[in-house]
Design a protein around this motif. Structure first.
Motif, PDB file in Angstrom:
ATOM      1  N   VAL A  13      47.558  39.350  45.511  1.00  0.00           N
ATOM      2  CA  VAL A  13      47.147  38.243  46.369  1.00  0.00           C
ATOM      3  C   VAL A  13      45.644  38.267  46.557  1.00  0.00           C
ATOM      4  O   VAL A  13      44.984  39.299  46.363  1.00  0.00           O
ATOM      5  CB  VAL A  13      47.835  38.297  47.758  1.00  0.00           C
ATOM      6  CG1 VAL A  13      49.348  38.225  47.604  1.00  0.00           C
ATOM      7  CG2 VAL A  13      47.421  39.532  48.530  1.00  0.00           C
ATOM      8  N   GLN A  14      45.106  37.119  46.955  1.00  0.00           N
ATOM      9  CA  GLN A  14      43.711  37.046  47.371  1.00  0.00           C
ATOM     10  C   GLN A  14      43.652  37.462  48.840  1.00  0.00           C
ATOM     11  O   GLN A  14      44.581  37.164  49.625  1.00  0.00           O
ATOM     12  CB  GLN A  14      43.191  35.618  47.231  1.00  0.00           C
ATOM     13  CG  GLN A  14      43.124  35.118  45.797  1.00  0.00           C
ATOM     14  CD  GLN A  14      41.942  35.705  45.047  1.00  0.00           C
ATOM     15  OE1 GLN A  14      40.923  36.020  45.640  1.00  0.00           O
ATOM     16  NE2 GLN A  14      42.080  35.844  43.742  1.00  0.00           N
ATOM     17  N   GLU A  15      42.602  38.108  49.194  1.00  0.00           N
ATOM     18  CA  GLU A  15      42.439  38.511  50.592  1.00  0.00           C
ATOM     19  C   GLU A  15      42.556  37.275  51.489  1.00  0.00           C
ATOM     20  O   GLU A  15      41.962  36.224  51.189  1.00  0.00           O
ATOM     21  CB  GLU A  15      41.083  39.184  50.796  1.00  0.00           C
ATOM     22  CG  GLU A  15      40.912  39.810  52.164  1.00  0.00           C
ATOM     23  CD  GLU A  15      39.638  40.629  52.260  1.00  0.00           C
ATOM     24  OE1 GLU A  15      38.708  40.372  51.464  1.00  0.00           O
ATOM     25  OE2 GLU A  15      39.576  41.539  53.113  1.00  0.00           O
ATOM     26  N   GLY A  16      43.332  37.408  52.554  1.00  0.00           N
ATOM     27  CA  GLY A  16      43.557  36.292  53.457  1.00  0.00           C
ATOM     28  C   GLY A  16      44.888  35.589  53.233  1.00  0.00           C
ATOM     29  O   GLY A  16      45.370  34.873  54.130  1.00  0.00           O
ATOM     30  N   GLU A  17      45.468  35.765  52.067  1.00  0.00           N
ATOM     31  CA  GLU A  17      46.782  35.185  51.804  1.00  0.00           C
ATOM     32  C   GLU A  17      47.867  36.028  52.462  1.00  0.00           C
ATOM     33  O   GLU A  17      47.674  37.195  52.776  1.00  0.00           O
ATOM     34  CB  GLU A  17      47.042  35.084  50.304  1.00  0.00           C
ATOM     35  CG  GLU A  17      46.149  34.099  49.588  1.00  0.00           C
ATOM     36  CD  GLU A  17      46.449  34.006  48.110  1.00  0.00           C
ATOM     37  OE1 GLU A  17      46.118  32.973  47.508  1.00  0.00           O
ATOM     38  OE2 GLU A  17      47.024  34.958  47.548  1.00  0.00           O
ATOM     39  N   ASP A  18      49.020  35.413  52.637  1.00  0.00           N
ATOM     40  CA  ASP A  18      50.158  36.128  53.207  1.00  0.00           C
ATOM     41  C   ASP A  18      50.957  36.823  52.108  1.00  0.00           C
ATOM     42  O   ASP A  18      50.853  36.486  50.921  1.00  0.00           O
ATOM     43  CB  ASP A  18      51.072  35.156  53.957  1.00  0.00           C
ATOM     44  CG  ASP A  18      50.435  34.594  55.216  1.00  0.00           C
ATOM     45  OD1 ASP A  18      51.073  33.744  55.860  1.00  0.00           O
ATOM     46  OD2 ASP A  18      49.305  35.002  55.550  1.00  0.00           O
TER      47      ASP A  18
END
Lengths: 111, 115
Positions: A13-18
């Motif tokens: 995931v990208q940072e900030g995604e759930d």
């Protein structure tokens, strides 16, 4: 014998995604526990769920135990790079103290 | 919560030899658990060690291959006998922690490579 499966095996995931990992047991559990293992480290206890339908929160982490006590989930809101690692569910059933670990979900977080 | 000292942290061993792994806990515990974790895999329970009785082994693990000692309530050893490359893995001990359930605490693990 008892089996505990987790999906997905890997999530990037990208940072900030759930992020969510799901855990399913072949048998009814008396409790479910969640552990986090950082790369090169050993499993560290996060939480235990005991009651049917139980939901517990730890900051950005939300844990659920299914009504039938055979499944569970871990949801992380707004992932951070510090969340990187493998998340294992682990179940106990019956009178035994044996802890049967799930297959694990490796979480990679890209900054 | 309990603190576990596990030794050695890693070793490279010749096939056919044996290695004994030690776990020392800073408090008395009834049961200690031994796990194996192959690279990138989950943890598999090898056996449960009770003080004063024979260890209980899981399916696929036998006492001749993985003898366990539990001489007192704070210490246990696991021996990996007659090693082959297939025994290369991480071995971990674990105990239930504290008064009131605080999860299971794990030793830092022994990374074993058999050549």
């Amino acid at each position: 014998g008892q089996q505990v499966m987790q999906i997905p095996q890997y999530q990037h995931v990208q940072e900030g995604e759930d992020f969510t990992t799901y855990c399913n047991s072949s048998t009814t559990l008396s409790n479910i526990q969640w552990y986090k293992q950082r790369p090169g480290g050993h499993p560290v206890f996060l939480i235990q769920l005991v009651k049917s339908g139980e939901v517990k929160k730890q900051k950005r982490l939300t844990f659920q135990f299914g009504e039938a006590k055979k499944n569970s989930s871990l949801h992380i809101t707004a992932t951070q790079t510090t969340d990187v690692g493998t998340y294992f569910c682990a179940g106990q059933s019956g009178a035994t103290n044996k802890l049967i670990f799930g297959t694990g979900t490796l979480l990679a977080v890209q900054p | 919560s309990a603190v576990i000292s596990q030794k050695p942290s890693r070793d490279i061993c010749q096939r056919g030899t044996s290695l004994t792994i030690q776990c020392q806990v800073d408090s008395q515990v009834t049961m200690m658990f031994w796990y194996r974790q192959q690279p990138g895999q989950s943890l598999t329970l090898i056996a449960t060690a009770n003080q004063g009785s024979e260890a209980t082994y899981e399916s696929g693990f036998v006492i001749d291959k993985f003898p366990i000692s539990r001489p007192n309530l704070t210490f246990s050893t696991l021996t990996v006998s007659n090693m082959s490359p297939e025994d290369s893995s991480i071995y971990l001990c674990s105990v239930a922690t504290g008064t009131g359930f605080l999860g299971y605490t794990f030793g830092s693990g022994t990374r074993l490579t058999v050549v």
